[in-house]
Write a protein that holds these residues in place. Sequence first.
Motif, PDB file in Angstrom:
ATOM      1  N   ALA A  96      -9.386   1.068   2.191  1.00 18.30           N
ATOM      2  CA  ALA A  96      -8.632   0.088   1.585  1.00 18.30           C
ATOM      3  C   ALA A  96      -8.656  -1.607   1.848  1.00 18.30           C
ATOM      4  O   ALA A  96      -8.892  -2.280   1.097  1.00 18.30           O
ATOM      5  CB  ALA A  96      -6.991   0.137   1.456  1.00 18.30           C
ATOM      6  N   LEU A 143       0.666  -1.086  -0.035  1.00 15.86           N
ATOM      7  CA  LEU A 143      -0.176   0.171  -0.141  1.00 15.86           C
ATOM      8  C   LEU A 143       0.836   1.236  -0.223  1.00 15.86           C
ATOM      9  O   LEU A 143       2.086   1.245   0.536  1.00 15.86           O
ATOM     10  CB  LEU A 143      -0.817   0.096   1.153  1.00 15.86           C
ATOM     11  N   VAL A 173      -1.377   5.643   2.911  1.00 14.62           N
ATOM     12  CA  VAL A 173      -2.680   4.728   3.230  1.00 14.62           C
ATOM     13  C   VAL A 173      -2.238   3.846   4.220  1.00 14.62           C
ATOM     14  O   VAL A 173      -3.008   3.810   5.641  1.00 14.62           O
ATOM     15  CB  VAL A 173      -2.955   3.727   2.154  1.00 14.62           C
TER      16      VAL A 173
END
Length: 87
Positions: free
Chosen positions: A74, A60, A64
Amino acid sequence: MSSAPPVELFKGKDWEECDNFIRAIRARALWEGKQRDLTWMADFAAPQFSQKALSWHCRLPEDVQQDWSKLVIALLDRWPFPEDDDK
């Protein structure tokens, strides 16, 4: 004084495990008085990722990984609520 709510390792098995993980992180943050500290929550969650979820988490973007509000989105995108469960 009661003990901290447990947080199980998140392996990325399915929606139910994802749901349990998100709720466990939220409960722990509330217990710690950190429910509004999105960086703390993301940092606390990071070592709980394991197996395929760890591989996913490591890929990621940094922003994030470091923001619980973005990380939850996510997670829910990767392990979405099954459509069949609405019936």
